[in-house]
Design a protein around this motif. Structure first.
Motif, PDB file in Angstrom:
ATOM      1  N   ASP A   6       0.802  -1.228   0.000  1.00 22.69           N
ATOM      2  CA  ASP A   6       0.000   0.000   0.000  1.00 22.69           C
ATOM      3  C   ASP A   6       0.832   1.275   0.000  1.00 22.69           C
ATOM      4  O   ASP A   6       0.279   2.365   0.042  1.00 22.69           O
ATOM      5  CB  ASP A   6      -0.949   0.000   1.206  1.00 22.69           C
ATOM      6  N   LYS A  11       3.466   2.324  -5.270  1.00 24.04           N
ATOM      7  CA  LYS A  11       2.403   2.372  -6.276  1.00 24.04           C
ATOM      8  C   LYS A  11       2.802   3.296  -7.431  1.00 24.04           C
ATOM      9  O   LYS A  11       2.564   2.978  -8.589  1.00 24.04           O
ATOM     10  CB  LYS A  11       1.084   2.828  -5.654  1.00 24.04           C
ATOM     11  N   GLU A  12       3.411   4.410  -7.117  1.00 25.98           N
ATOM     12  CA  GLU A  12       3.867   5.330  -8.160  1.00 25.98           C
ATOM     13  C   GLU A  12       4.970   4.695  -8.997  1.00 25.98           C
ATOM     14  O   GLU A  12       4.992   4.807 -10.219  1.00 25.98           O
ATOM     15  CB  GLU A  12       4.339   6.643  -7.538  1.00 25.98           C
ATOM     16  N   THR A  14       5.383   1.528  -9.479  1.00 24.88           N
ATOM     17  CA  THR A  14       4.729   0.482 -10.276  1.00 24.88           C
ATOM     18  C   THR A  14       4.062   1.101 -11.497  1.00 24.88           C
ATOM     19  O   THR A  14       4.139   0.568 -12.603  1.00 24.88           O
ATOM     20  CB  THR A  14       3.710  -0.288  -9.403  1.00 24.88           C
ATOM     21  N   ARG A  15       3.388   2.230 -11.301  1.00 28.34           N
ATOM     22  CA  ARG A  15       2.725   2.920 -12.415  1.00 28.34           C
ATOM     23  C   ARG A  15       3.744   3.364 -13.470  1.00 28.34           C
ATOM     24  O   ARG A  15       3.546   3.184 -14.673  1.00 28.34           O
ATOM     25  CB  ARG A  15       1.944   4.132 -11.896  1.00 28.34           C
ATOM     26  N   GLU A  62      -1.460  -5.349  -9.579  1.00 25.45           N
ATOM     27  CA  GLU A  62      -2.230  -4.140  -9.294  1.00 25.45           C
ATOM     28  C   GLU A  62      -3.289  -3.893 -10.372  1.00 25.45           C
ATOM     29  O   GLU A  62      -4.433  -3.567 -10.072  1.00 25.45           O
ATOM     30  CB  GLU A  62      -1.307  -2.937  -9.168  1.00 25.45           C
ATOM     31  N   ASP A 100      -6.476   2.301 -16.344  1.00 26.56           N
ATOM     32  CA  ASP A 100      -5.249   1.590 -15.986  1.00 26.56           C
ATOM     33  C   ASP A 100      -4.660   0.949 -17.241  1.00 26.56           C
ATOM     34  O   ASP A 100      -4.240  -0.197 -17.222  1.00 26.56           O
ATOM     35  CB  ASP A 100      -5.592   0.526 -14.936  1.00 26.56           C
TER      36      ASP A 100
END
Length: 192
Positions: A6, A11-12, A14-15, A62, A100
């Protein structure tokens, strides 16, 4: 294996990795390229991920989790008719592609690059998503809305929806709702 995390920073990362995997492909993307894109040193990348394989796994995990969340919410919000549920799943799939896109493209084109452990880890998510589609298609078949073999119908529908990542322009004249309506009209032989 547990790659979900989390952490907003992870997360950034991963993006950003998803975007780079789409642009250059998983095999041609180096750790140095990832670190440069992410604005960190190559060694710092391993503070967040064990290796490049774990980054790929995180991207697909994700994206698939998000697809499941969107699809389940769409099914909960629509009425219970077979046609409404088919429409909701088509729209949800397109929404996943729009919100996404990079993670979805990576899942479609780079799944084969996952090592066996990662594939095993992610298979339950993919299977859960496909099970939602199969349930909705079974309902449409039982209602006489569509005809054919469930396995083939599911593959044709998901294949058509997945291919939109190659040609659909979100700023063009057709909305995701338009595309979902058109798809359902085609497979049910009903006018739009």
């Amino acid at each position: 294996m547990n790659v979900m995390n989390d952490s907003p920073r992870r997360k950034e990362l991963t993006r950003q990795a998803a975007q780079l995997f789409v642009q250059a492909g998983f095999d041609r993307t180096t750790v140095r390229m990832l670190a440069q894109e992410m604005g960190i040193k190559s060694g710092s990348l391993f503070h967040h991920f064990r290796d490049k394989q774990e980054i790929l796994t995180a991207v697909i995990e994700e994206g698939t989790q998000n697809a499941l969340i969107i699809a389940k919410a769409a099914l909960e919000q629509c009425d219970n008719s077979a046609e409404a549920r088919l429409q909701a799943m088509a729209r949800a799939h397109l929404e996943t592609l729009l919100t996404d896109r990079n993670a979805h493209v990576v899942a479609l084109y780079e799944w084969r690059r996952l090592d066996p452990e990662a594939r095993d880890h992610l298979s339950h998510l993919r299977d859960a998503y496909e099970a939602l589609w199969e349930t909705v298609i079974d309902e449409a078949l039982a209602a006489g809305l569509i005809h054919g073999d469930r396995f083939l119908v599911a593959r044709f529908v998901m294949g058509a929806l997945n291919w939109t990542v190659r040609w659909y322009d979100p700023s063009g004249p057709r909305s995701p709702d338009d595309l979902a309506h058109e798809l359902v009209a085609m497979i049910t032989h009903r006018p739009v």
